[in-house]
Design a protein around this motif. Structure first.
Motif, PDB file in Angstrom:
ATOM      1  N   MET A 132       0.845  -1.191   0.000  1.00 58.32           N
ATOM      2  CA  MET A 132       0.000   0.000   0.000  1.00 58.32           C
ATOM      3  C   MET A 132       0.881   1.242   0.000  1.00 58.32           C
ATOM      4  O   MET A 132       1.871   1.319   0.717  1.00 58.32           O
ATOM      5  CB  MET A 132      -0.915  -0.018   1.226  1.00 58.32           C
ATOM      6  N   SER A 133       0.542   2.219  -0.810  1.00 59.09           N
ATOM      7  CA  SER A 133       1.349   3.428  -0.906  1.00 59.09           C
ATOM      8  C   SER A 133       1.237   4.248   0.373  1.00 59.09           C
ATOM      9  O   SER A 133       0.268   4.128   1.118  1.00 59.09           O
ATOM     10  CB  SER A 133       0.889   4.268  -2.099  1.00 59.09           C
ATOM     11  N   PRO A 134       2.254   5.125   0.655  1.00 60.90           N
ATOM     12  CA  PRO A 134       2.215   5.923   1.881  1.00 60.90           C
ATOM     13  C   PRO A 134       0.943   6.739   2.016  1.00 60.90           C
ATOM     14  O   PRO A 134       0.466   6.971   3.124  1.00 60.90           O
ATOM     15  CB  PRO A 134       3.455   6.821   1.724  1.00 60.90           C
ATOM     16  N   ARG A 135       0.384   7.184   0.889  1.00 63.53           N
ATOM     17  CA  ARG A 135      -0.823   7.995   0.939  1.00 63.53           C
ATOM     18  C   ARG A 135      -1.977   7.268   1.611  1.00 63.53           C
ATOM     19  O   ARG A 135      -2.864   7.864   2.201  1.00 63.53           O
ATOM     20  CB  ARG A 135      -1.195   8.401  -0.487  1.00 63.53           C
ATOM     21  N   TRP A 136      -1.975   5.925   1.531  1.00 65.68           N
ATOM     22  CA  TRP A 136      -3.079   5.133   2.055  1.00 65.68           C
ATOM     23  C   TRP A 136      -2.658   4.312   3.269  1.00 65.68           C
ATOM     24  O   TRP A 136      -3.258   3.300   3.575  1.00 65.68           O
ATOM     25  CB  TRP A 136      -3.600   4.199   0.964  1.00 65.68           C
ATOM     26  N   SER A 137      -1.624   4.758   3.976  1.00 66.90           N
ATOM     27  CA  SER A 137      -1.093   3.945   5.065  1.00 66.90           C
ATOM     28  C   SER A 137      -1.555   4.437   6.427  1.00 66.90           C
ATOM     29  O   SER A 137      -0.821   4.391   7.394  1.00 66.90           O
ATOM     30  CB  SER A 137       0.436   3.926   5.008  1.00 66.90           C
ATOM     31  N   GLY A 138      -2.774   4.970   6.523  1.00 64.01           N
ATOM     32  CA  GLY A 138      -3.289   5.480   7.786  1.00 64.01           C
ATOM     33  C   GLY A 138      -3.280   4.419   8.870  1.00 64.01           C
ATOM     34  O   GLY A 138      -3.695   3.295   8.652  1.00 64.01           O
ATOM     35  N   VAL A 139      -2.801   4.760  10.061  1.00 62.04           N
ATOM     36  CA  VAL A 139      -2.712   3.794  11.140  1.00 62.04           C
ATOM     37  C   VAL A 139      -3.753   4.060  12.216  1.00 62.04           C
ATOM     38  O   VAL A 139      -3.860   3.316  13.170  1.00 62.04           O
ATOM     39  CB  VAL A 139      -1.297   3.800  11.768  1.00 62.04           C
ATOM     40  N   THR A 140      -4.520   5.131  12.077  1.00 61.01           N
ATOM     41  CA  THR A 140      -5.599   5.407  13.004  1.00 61.01           C
ATOM     42  C   THR A 140      -6.864   5.647  12.209  1.00 61.01           C
ATOM     43  O   THR A 140      -6.825   5.934  11.016  1.00 61.01           O
ATOM     44  CB  THR A 140      -5.300   6.657  13.855  1.00 61.01           C
ATOM     45  N   ALA A 141      -8.018   5.517  12.882  1.00 58.55           N
ATOM     46  CA  ALA A 141      -9.286   5.755  12.198  1.00 58.55           C
ATOM     47  C   ALA A 141      -9.336   7.168  11.636  1.00 58.55           C
ATOM     48  O   ALA A 141      -9.847   7.391  10.534  1.00 58.55           O
ATOM     49  CB  ALA A 141     -10.441   5.515  13.163  1.00 58.55           C
ATOM     50  N   LEU A 142      -8.786   8.140  12.397  1.00 55.84           N
ATOM     51  CA  LEU A 142      -8.812   9.522  11.942  1.00 55.84           C
ATOM     52  C   LEU A 142      -7.980   9.708  10.693  1.00 55.84           C
ATOM     53  O   LEU A 142      -8.435  10.298   9.710  1.00 55.84           O
ATOM     54  CB  LEU A 142      -8.322  10.450  13.056  1.00 55.84           C
ATOM     55  N   SER A 143      -6.750   9.206  10.676  1.00 58.17           N
ATOM     56  CA  SER A 143      -5.909   9.396   9.500  1.00 58.17           C
ATOM     57  C   SER A 143      -6.445   8.629   8.309  1.00 58.17           C
ATOM     58  O   SER A 143      -6.343   9.083   7.172  1.00 58.17           O
ATOM     59  CB  SER A 143      -4.465   8.975   9.801  1.00 58.17           C
ATOM     60  N   GLU A 144      -7.051   7.464   8.554  1.00 55.11           N
ATOM     61  CA  GLU A 144      -7.644   6.720   7.446  1.00 55.11           C
ATOM     62  C   GLU A 144      -8.810   7.512   6.856  1.00 55.11           C
ATOM     63  O   GLU A 144      -8.945   7.623   5.635  1.00 55.11           O
ATOM     64  CB  GLU A 144      -8.131   5.349   7.918  1.00 55.11           C
ATOM     65  N   ALA A 145      -9.657   8.061   7.703  1.00 54.28           N
ATOM     66  CA  ALA A 145     -10.773   8.863   7.216  1.00 54.28           C
ATOM     67  C   ALA A 145     -10.274  10.064   6.428  1.00 54.28           C
ATOM     68  O   ALA A 145     -10.854  10.421   5.394  1.00 54.28           O
ATOM     69  CB  ALA A 145     -11.647   9.313   8.385  1.00 54.28           C
ATOM     70  N   GLU A 146      -9.218  10.683   6.888  1.00 56.67           N
ATOM     71  CA  GLU A 146      -8.660  11.826   6.175  1.00 56.67           C
ATOM     72  C   GLU A 146      -8.191  11.416   4.787  1.00 56.67           C
ATOM     73  O   GLU A 146      -8.394  12.140   3.806  1.00 56.67           O
ATOM     74  CB  GLU A 146      -7.504  12.432   6.970  1.00 56.67           C
ATOM     75  N   ASP A 147      -7.565  10.243   4.681  1.00 57.44           N
ATOM     76  CA  ASP A 147      -7.116   9.749   3.378  1.00 57.44           C
ATOM     77  C   ASP A 147      -8.292   9.498   2.439  1.00 57.44           C
ATOM     78  O   ASP A 147      -8.257   9.847   1.251  1.00 57.44           O
ATOM     79  CB  ASP A 147      -6.307   8.455   3.547  1.00 57.44           C
ATOM     80  N   VAL A 148      -9.340   8.869   2.961  1.00 57.39           N
ATOM     81  CA  VAL A 148     -10.510   8.578   2.138  1.00 57.39           C
ATOM     82  C   VAL A 148     -11.168   9.874   1.683  1.00 57.39           C
ATOM     83  O   VAL A 148     -11.521  10.030   0.504  1.00 57.39           O
ATOM     84  CB  VAL A 148     -11.514   7.692   2.904  1.00 57.39           C
ATOM     85  N   ARG A 149     -11.326  10.807   2.588  1.00 51.30           N
ATOM     86  CA  ARG A 149     -11.966  12.083   2.237  1.00 51.30           C
ATOM     87  C   ARG A 149     -11.111  12.873   1.247  1.00 51.30           C
ATOM     88  O   ARG A 149     -11.644  13.565   0.367  1.00 51.30           O
ATOM     89  CB  ARG A 149     -12.248  12.892   3.500  1.00 51.30           C
TER      90      ARG A 149
END
Length: 304
Positions: free
Chosen positions: A1-18
């Motif tokens: 998975m690329s760094p852009r999609w490597s969120g390790v918390t729910a918040l950072s993952e949501a930020e990536d999706v948004r």
């Protein structure tokens, strides 16, 4: 998975999706293949996935094994503006009860598209008609788990009813992750020959029979496919999408719908979006798949 999609918390993952849908100028995402069902039924589904390793040769850890309220909140954090409660019976006598639960869930969850299901049994036409009249907007049919033929005579009036009403049916009819007695393109082709106006959404892009189901979509204008788990690293390891079919996938861009299988996925939600982006089919294709196509199908707002 690329760094852009490597969120390790729910918040950072949501930020990536948004960030993904924001870059495309979308008002959010529409996910046509998410699962919400009675808790005891969902627990049985999770037990199945916990034991599915022998079928696929790969472990299937469930990333979002949370309580219902948290799962709904996560989808909203991701910016999913509309989603479904895909649920399905594995035997007779379950479908009407499941439909009652789903109607209640949709009533208390306004961003969920009211979902219903069916099974070939006495009374199926009556309870499907009841679901339609009570506002069901999408149906789920699972030929693998239910182990039934879509061409069962008991279902014929149901398909006609749903075709006439223009209500989509998301059908698990491909032979992944393991083939069933009635899965594959041949029985679906026979169904569509009788009901060509049925708004059939082939789940999981029909994996592993991708090319055959793309051909059915080319033949029947109301056939669509959802992206659920297709193109992801997980699925590519055992049912890779044939790269020679990318042009057909691009040409059918107005009939491909975002689906994810949330919460029953062995990776983060954003990886499905990354996998679609890495196909290289362009931003217009992504905009249509991730929002526009489903918005048209379900009559949702398309304001960006």
């Amino acid at each position: 998975m690329s760094p852009r999609w490597s969120g390790v918390t729910a918040l950072s993952e949501a930020e990536d999706v948004r960030r993904f849908w924001g870059r495309l100028g979308l008002p959010g995402l529409v996910d046509v293949h998410t699962h919400f069902m009675p808790e005891r039924v969902l627990q049985k589904v999770w037990e199945y996935f916990d034991a599915v390793g022998p079928l696929t040769g790969m472990e299937w850890p469930i990333t979002y094994r949370h309580e219902e309220e948290q799962r709904v909140a996560l989808l909203r954090e991701f910016g999913v503006t509309a989603f479904t409660s895909m649920l399905y019976p594995h035997k007779a006598g379950m479908a009407a009860w499941l439909n009652g639960w789903a109607a209640d869930f949709a009533a208390r969850t306004p961003d969920c598209l009211h979902t219903a299901t069916l099974f070939p049994e006495e009374g199926v036409e009556a309870y499907v008609r009841d679901a339609v009249e009570s506002g069901a907007r999408v149906f789920k049919s699972h030929l693998q788990v239910g182990a039934y033929d879509a061409n069962d005579a008991l279902l014929d009036p149901v398909w006609g009813l749903l075709a006439e009403a223009g209500i989509p049916v998301v059908m698990h009819c491909g032979s992944g992750p393991a083939p069933g007695k009635h899965t594959g393109p041949e029985p679906v082709g026979r169904l569509l020959a009788r009901h060509p106006r049925l708004r059939l959404v082939v789940a999981h892009m029909g994996m592993p029979e991708y090319a055959d189901f793309l051909e059915l979509a080319e033949r029947y204008g109301e056939v669509r496919l959802d992206t659920t788990m297709a193109f992801t690293d997980f699925s590519e390891r055992f049912t890779p999408f044939p790269r020679g079919e990318l042009r057909r996938l691009a040409d059918l861009g107005d009939r491909i719908l975002l689906g994810t299988d949330f919460p029953n996925i062995p990776y983060e939600y954003g990886h499905q979006l990354e996998a679609l982006e890495l196909l290289g089919l362009g931003d217009d294709w992504l905009r249509a798949v991730c929002y526009g196509n489903a918005a048209r199908l379900f009559g949702l707002s398309q304001k960006g």
